[in-house]
Design a protein around this motif. Sequence first.
Motif, short mmCIF file in Angstrom:
data_model
loop_
_atom_site.label_atom_id
_atom_site.label_comp_id
_atom_site.label_asym_id
_atom_site.label_seq_id
_atom_site.Cartn_x
_atom_site.Cartn_y
_atom_site.Cartn_z
N GLU A 231 -52.67 -78.40 -28.58
CA GLU A 231 -53.76 -77.56 -29.08
C GLU A 231 -54.93 -78.39 -29.59
O GLU A 231 -56.09 -77.98 -29.48
CB GLU A 231 -53.21 -76.64 -30.17
N GLN A 234 -56.80 -79.57 -26.46
CA GLN A 234 -57.70 -78.56 -25.89
C GLN A 234 -59.06 -78.58 -26.56
O GLN A 234 -60.09 -78.35 -25.91
CB GLN A 234 -57.06 -77.17 -26.04
N CYS A 252 -58.63 -77.92 -36.67
CA CYS A 252 -57.50 -77.37 -35.91
C CYS A 252 -56.33 -77.34 -36.91
O CYS A 252 -55.54 -78.28 -37.00
CB CYS A 252 -57.18 -78.26 -34.71
#
Length: 262
Positions: A231, A234, A252
């Motif tokens: 994640e 990304q 994040c």
Amino acid sequence: MSESLSGTYVPIPLKGKLALITGATGGIGKATARLLATRGVHLALHYFTQHDVATALVEELRASGVRVAAFKADLADFDAVRALHAKVVEELGNPDILYNNAAKAGTMLGIKAKIEDASLDEFERCWRANTGGPFLLTQLCIPHMEKQGYGRVVFCSSIAAATGGVLGPHYSSSKSALHGLMHWIARQYSKKGITCNAVAPALIANTVMFKDPTPAHRDLVPVGRFGQPEEVAQIVELLITNSYMTDKIVTCDGGMVPSSLA
């Protein structure tokens, strides 16, 4: 608005670009390398101690059809950083993309620590690895990016840069310093085709920095689970593909911090 001011959006393909990823043997570094390989990006993978992991990752990613090689260096040793850059250029060429991902946690002091628990030597070692090394590597990479009119620089920060975190003042201050560095680079080079951004993860599972998660840690995260290296990768992909996004810090963290860090 006139056509000259509005401009035209022309996507810049990643395929064939060369990315230098520091700390590529860690969870986030590996996930980012794997993702970029699927986009046809050639890879210079930096590591310091995990030779076997780096070798295995090189073999894995070569199967994707990209050029890839591993390079060992201690980022706290500035001569080693210079040698790292020179070796990458010699073997693969000048990096078009630089992901300053590697970090040294140093002694994990915890939430009950006192400032005297962080020695000056510890402070300096952490800053050399987390701030000085990335600064020097960026300084070495930018001239080529400026010359070709294209470049992407991404720093891996931490929400500790804004909150202080739990590791200690040596770590949190080294990460917050990256924010000032990122802001300066973005302003100076945005008109040269170079973007500079940062990603600030927190509580990412399957990483060396967070290898002993507990239910108490999980309860701190609004989404109710830990983040995964993929994640974070990304977000890095977003920061290097979007040519209009620069001078930004993207968290994040599963909602722990309500907006991007200053």
